[in-house]
Design a protein around this motif. Structure first.
Motif, PDB file in Angstrom:
ATOM      1  N   VAL A 179      36.263  48.553  50.522  1.00 23.07           N
ATOM      2  CA  VAL A 179      37.701  48.585  50.296  1.00 23.07           C
ATOM      3  C   VAL A 179      38.294  49.853  50.881  1.00 23.07           C
ATOM      4  CG1 VAL A 179      39.487  48.643  48.540  1.00 23.07           C
ATOM      5  CG2 VAL A 179      37.446  47.269  48.190  1.00 23.07           C
ATOM      6  N   VAL A 203      41.454  42.611  52.039  1.00 20.28           N
ATOM      7  CA  VAL A 203      40.523  43.717  52.271  1.00 20.28           C
ATOM      8  C   VAL A 203      40.566  44.109  53.736  1.00 20.28           C
ATOM      9  CG1 VAL A 203      38.083  44.261  52.391  1.00 20.28           C
ATOM     10  CG2 VAL A 203      38.994  43.263  50.344  1.00 20.28           C
ATOM     11  N   PHE A 254      44.650  48.315  51.523  1.00 18.49           N
ATOM     12  CA  PHE A 254      45.643  48.412  50.468  1.00 18.49           C
ATOM     13  C   PHE A 254      46.401  49.709  50.584  1.00 18.49           C
ATOM     14  CE2 PHE A 254      44.162  44.843  48.111  1.00 18.49           C
ATOM     15  CZ  PHE A 254      42.805  44.767  48.371  1.00 18.49           C
ATOM     16  N   MET A 297      43.331  41.727  41.964  1.00 14.92           N
ATOM     17  CA  MET A 297      44.121  40.847  42.812  1.00 14.92           C
ATOM     18  C   MET A 297      43.692  39.395  42.605  1.00 14.92           C
ATOM     19  SD  MET A 297      44.607  41.262  46.815  1.00 14.92           S
ATOM     20  CE  MET A 297      46.192  41.921  47.103  1.00 14.92           C
ATOM     21  N   THR A 314      37.904  48.004  42.327  1.00 14.38           N
ATOM     22  CA  THR A 314      38.269  47.045  41.280  1.00 14.38           C
ATOM     23  C   THR A 314      39.560  46.348  41.612  1.00 14.38           C
ATOM     24  OG1 THR A 314      39.383  48.819  40.113  1.00 14.38           O
ATOM     25  CG2 THR A 314      37.136  48.287  39.413  1.00 14.38           C
ATOM     26  N   ILE A 315      40.268  46.860  42.626  1.00 13.74           N
ATOM     27  CA  ILE A 315      41.533  46.225  42.958  1.00 13.74           C
ATOM     28  C   ILE A 315      41.309  44.804  43.440  1.00 13.74           C
ATOM     29  CG2 ILE A 315      41.704  46.947  45.385  1.00 13.74           C
ATOM     30  CD1 ILE A 315      44.667  47.435  44.785  1.00 13.74           C
ATOM     31  N   ILE A 316      40.113  44.568  43.995  1.00  6.78           N
ATOM     32  CA  ILE A 316      39.817  43.211  44.434  1.00  6.78           C
ATOM     33  C   ILE A 316      39.835  42.263  43.246  1.00  6.78           C
ATOM     34  CG2 ILE A 316      38.035  41.762  45.434  1.00  6.78           C
ATOM     35  CD1 ILE A 316      37.208  43.969  47.143  1.00  6.78           C
ATOM     36  N   VAL A 330      41.464  37.334  49.098  1.00  7.47           N
ATOM     37  CA  VAL A 330      41.009  38.699  48.876  1.00  7.47           C
ATOM     38  C   VAL A 330      40.397  39.257  50.157  1.00  7.47           C
ATOM     39  CG1 VAL A 330      39.135  39.922  47.767  1.00  7.47           C
ATOM     40  CG2 VAL A 330      40.753  38.676  46.403  1.00  7.47           C
ATOM     41  N   MET A 367      46.208  48.774  38.760  1.00  3.78           N
ATOM     42  CA  MET A 367      46.768  49.189  40.059  1.00  3.78           C
ATOM     43  C   MET A 367      47.579  48.071  40.680  1.00  3.78           C
ATOM     44  SD  MET A 367      44.766  50.581  43.372  1.00  3.78           S
ATOM     45  CE  MET A 367      44.239  52.201  43.090  1.00  3.78           C
ATOM     46  N   GLU A 368      47.001  46.861  40.648  1.00  2.00           N
ATOM     47  CA  GLU A 368      47.700  45.728  41.243  1.00  2.00           C
ATOM     48  C   GLU A 368      48.994  45.430  40.501  1.00  2.00           C
ATOM     49  OE1 GLU A 368      46.952  44.466  44.007  1.00  2.00           O
ATOM     50  OE2 GLU A 368      48.614  43.040  43.900  1.00  2.00           O
ATOM     51  N   ILE A 419      43.826  53.199  37.746  1.00  2.00           N
ATOM     52  CA  ILE A 419      43.137  52.702  38.920  1.00  2.00           C
ATOM     53  C   ILE A 419      42.365  51.434  38.637  1.00  2.00           C
ATOM     54  CG2 ILE A 419      41.466  53.285  40.692  1.00  2.00           C
ATOM     55  CD1 ILE A 419      42.140  56.162  40.286  1.00  2.00           C
ATOM     56  N   ARG A 420      41.593  51.441  37.573  1.00  2.00           N
ATOM     57  CA  ARG A 420      40.638  50.353  37.447  1.00  2.00           C
ATOM     58  C   ARG A 420      41.197  49.100  36.819  1.00  2.00           C
ATOM     59  NH1 ARG A 420      35.355  53.860  35.623  1.00  2.00           N
ATOM     60  NH2 ARG A 420      35.543  55.369  37.326  1.00  2.00           N
ATOM     61  N   VAL A 421      42.325  49.193  36.159  1.00  2.00           N
ATOM     62  CA  VAL A 421      42.806  47.990  35.489  1.00  2.00           C
ATOM     63  C   VAL A 421      44.155  47.532  36.018  1.00  2.00           C
ATOM     64  CG1 VAL A 421      43.442  46.985  33.285  1.00  2.00           C
ATOM     65  CG2 VAL A 421      41.536  48.565  33.415  1.00  2.00           C
TER      66      VAL A 421
END
Lengths: 432, 358
Positions: free
Chosen positions: A93, A37, A41, B51, B46-48, A33, A283-284, A279-281
């Motif tokens: 971030v 960072v 991203f 991931m 929250t992307i951290i 991570v 995105m990845e 976004i908060r849940v």
């Protein structure tokens, strides 16, 4: 000399070993991570919807900033896409956010080709990534990924059903990008109408076989929330960047004579749900789906189109090299053929020109001969005339000599009358 | 005069040959930096967490290779590093089995789990290295093995229908064991490291460091560092791959002071001051493996596992693998590799190690 003797014993049945103490590799996700960072991203959103549905406002509301994009008019001759990239920073971030909007979508009289620029744009991003991946010297880990991760499709709040333009466009896009349909400007619809509208939209999407993005439910921590959210699709949103004082807090809202619509109030609209999911849940997950599903599909199709296969009809593994070689030879052969053709054409042209020139030469010769002949004839005629004239002159001279002789004989007898006659004769002669 | 030959035919023919220029993909505009005074919390960070969750689910691969003459304590060290019996020790070999006549490559994989993180650890042992009378080119099988792993990965990557997660068997880290003579590096050590430092991350390690006193240790380390520098051997962490100033200062410290790590390995526990510690028992005292005053095992462990594990993988993937790939594609004339009927015509995978760029 040590010979090469490789005996490999990879335990296919990898045993799980117990650890006798703390090793420390549980910091591995943190290491990973941290690296990400440092690199930052990327996230790319595509907003598709008719002009005036509030796309830019919603983006402003989602990301809490003013992106300052000018509102477009309805007089666009065709659909094109406008892309803007922004660097956002929150705590440690850094996010490179790209927002792509359709300009002029749904404004034309003939909307048959409206979806085409969108599909082309998405494909172009995949193509750019594919090209980078196929390069010999590539820098994938610092490559700025421009592939579209999510497409927010804005549905007009008619309250009835989807427009045919919407269905056609979504059908074209569903295999290329993750689609999240949202009902824009949903404060124009009442609660009861909204439920009916959502049901109608969902059933229409299902019956037309449009695959919209489903929030993943395989990870226990998010399965529950994602599952409930899946049932709320399409989200009915309201966007606003104006802050109004409600109670004793400043909140984003829209003020009407009959009341105020609060953007972040879940009872008023689904904006909070959208933000949460987008976004908060997830995105990845959106990024991952784009890379592993949509991009791989594009890559597979593209390479197959170029003629590469993994296995041939006898299901023996085809070597990429063989196909490559075959294609290359084919291409070279074609090149040679074209070269030959050009050469032939050139030779043909030269021949024709030569023939033309020969013709012209021949004509010139003929003309020359003709002229020469004419000239000769003329010359002959002139000579004849000259001859006759000479003869006449000779005859005249003879006559004159004879006459003079006679005269000299007669003058001795004649006297002055003959002198006068001689003078007259002489005068007559001078006249000739 | 007859009419001139029409010009249009050649023009039309020419335009067929020249292909239509491909439309350039739309490049996003230069990024506009938005001030970080955002009017409220968005939730990008929250992307951290997202991931992290994703990577924990998929798990990790790590492949470590140990190279050194037999009897230097390679297997013991690996077992100590990962606190479990990952390697079968040479001592447990049946004495009937002689030292192998050639260099063998043995890769054994295990799955270990800690704190919710699953790791598939593969230890690649190289028995027979440096043990023959004539050790010429004994690094070749090792280099060949490493290149084979790159080749395997490349083949998978080039496939049309690719696997979701390509199994990673590439060697991420190579621990090279230096004999604690106290003098200098042996010619074999230099040759090996010269050849392999260009294809894999090499971490030199001074084995059985309990045979040297502190002064001897420092002197030896200095001499080894000097020799490596003089011979142009870049061991991990390589100077050229430092990404930013922070990395550089951190890595400089490690490069110039700590490396090569002088280690002692053990898997036996003894009672010291009321605690059970890993160590070696001698008539003159107990050498504690994890005591920084006694040996640098803890430094090595922290370096390899706790701070630079991910970096080792990344350098392998982004740099060593890419170098290999570029070379392979260039050799093949821009074609992806493959065996086939044409394999005999075009250069196949080289049997002898690829000539590394000097």
């Amino acid at each position: 000399m040590a010979t090469t003797d490789i005996a490999r014993q990879v335990g296919e049945d990898c045993r799980t070993l117990p650890l006798a103490g703390h090793v420390g590799f549980d910091s591995l996700p943190d290491q990973l991570v941290n690296k990400s960072v440092n690199q930052g991203f990327c996230f790319n959103i595509l907003c598709v919807g008719e002009t005036g549905l509030g796309k830019s406002t919603l983006m402003d509301t989602l990301f809490n900033t003013k992106f300052e994009v000018e509102p477009t008019t309805h007089t666009q001759p065709g659909v094109h896409l406008q892309s803007n990239t922004y660097d956002l920073q929150e705590s440690n971030v850094g996010l490179k956010l790209t927002i792509v909007s359709t300009v002029g979508f749904g404004d034309q009289i003939n909307k048959e080709d409206s979806y085409k620029p969108i599909v082309e744009f998405i494909d172009a991003q995949f193509e750019a990534y594919l090209q980078e991946e196929l390069k010999i010297r590539r820098v994938l880990h610092t490559y700025h990924d421009t592939r579209i991760h999510v497409c927010l499709y804005f549905i007009a709040p008619t309250g009835h059903s989807l427009k045919s333009l919407d269905l056609v466009t979504m059908k074209k896009l569903d295999s290329k990008v993750n689609i999240i349909p949202i009902i824009a400007k949903s404060d124009a619809i009442s609660k009861s109408e909204l439920t009916k509208f959502k049901i109608k939209i969902t059933s229409e999407l299902v019956s037309n076989g449009v695959q919209i993005y489903q929030f993943p439910t395989d990870d226990e921590s998010v399965a529950e929330i994602n599952g409930t959210m899946n049932a709320h699709l399409p989200f009915a949103v309201v966007g606003s960047t104006e802050e109004l004082k409600i109670g004793n807090k400043m909140m984003k809202a829209r003020q009407y004579p009959w009341g105020t619509v609060q953007v972040e109030n879940e009872a008023h609209c689904d904006f909070v749900k959208l933000r949460e999911m987008l976004i908060r849940v997830n995105m990845e997950d959106l990024r991952e789906q784009t890379h592993t599903r949509h991009y791989e599909l594009y890559r597979r199709c593209k390479l197959e189109e170029m003629g590469f296969k993994d296995t041939d009809p006898d299901s023996k593994p085809f070597s990429l090299q063989e196909t490559y070689e075959a294609k290359r030879n084919e291409f070279l052969g074609e090149l040679q053929k074209k070269e030959e053709e050009m050469r032939q054409m050139f030779v043909q042209r030269v021949k024709e020109k030569e023939a033309e020139l020969k013709e012209a030469e021949k004509e010139l010769h003929e003309k020359f001969d003709r002229l020469k002949k004419l000239h000769q004839e003329e010359k002959k005629k002139l000579e004849d005339k000259k001859k006759t004239l000479d003869d006449e002159i000779n005859a005249f001279k003879q006559k004159k000599a004879a006459a003079e002789l006679l005269q000299s004989q007669g003058s001795q007898a004649g006297g002055s009358q003959t002198l006068k006659r001689d003078k007259e004769k002489k005068k007559q002669e001078a006249l000739f | 005069m007859s009419k001139g030959f029409p010009e249009t035919r050649t023009d039309a023919a020419m335009s067929e040959l020249v292909p239509e220029p491909r439309p350039k993909p739309a490049v996003p505009m230069k990024p506009v930096s938005i001030n970080s005074n955002l009017l409220g919390y968005i939730g990008i960070d929250t992307i951290i967490e997202q991931m992290r969750k994703k990577t924990m689910k998929t798990g990790f691969d790590f492949n470590i290779m140990v190279v050194g003459q037999s009897g230097l304590g390679k297997s013991t060290l690996v077992n100590t590093l990962f606190k479990s019996q990952v390697s079968r020790k040479a001592a447990s070999w049946n004495r009937e089995e002689k030292i192998p006549k050639t260099v063998e490559i043995k890769a054994i994989g295990h799955v270990i789990e800690e704190g919710g993180v699953k790791m598939k650890l593969t230890v690649i042992d190289t028995p027979g290295f440096g043990d023959q009378i004539n050790n010429e080119n004994c690094w070749e099988p090792i280099e060949k093995y490493i290149n084979e792993q790159y080749e395997k990965f490349l083949k998978e990557e080039v496939n049309i229908a690719r696997k979701k997660r390509i199994p990673d068997t590439r060697v991420h880290c190579c621990l090279y064991f230096i004999s604690p003579t106290g003098h200098s590096l042996r010619p074999l050590d230099l040759e090996f490291m010269k050849h392999l430092s260009k294809v894999v991350n090499i971490i030199p390690v001074i084995a059985k460091a309990d045979t040297m006193t502190l002064e001897e240790k420092t002197e030896f380390k200095q001499r080894v560092r000097k020799e490596l520098e003089v011979n142009g051997i870049e061991f991990y962490p390589q100077k050229e791959f430092d990404e930013d100033l922070e990395d550089k200062t951190e890595n400089d410290k490690i490069r110039q002071e700590s490396m090569p790590f002088a280690v002692v390995g053990s898997d036996k526990e003894y009672q010291v001051n009321g605690k059970r510690l890993l160590g070696r028992k001698t008539p003159w005292g107990i050498i504690e493996v994890e005591n920084l005053n006694h040996c640098e095992f803890a430094l090595l462990r922290d370096f390899v596992i706790r701070t630079h594990l991910q970096d080792l993988k990344e350098v392998t993937h982004n740099i060593h693998y890419e170098t290999y790939r570029a070379k392979r594609l260039n050799d093949n004339g821009g074609l992806p590799p493959g065996e086939g009927l044409l394999g005999t015509v075009l250069p196949p995978v080289p049997a002898s190690p690829c000539p590394t760029a000097e």
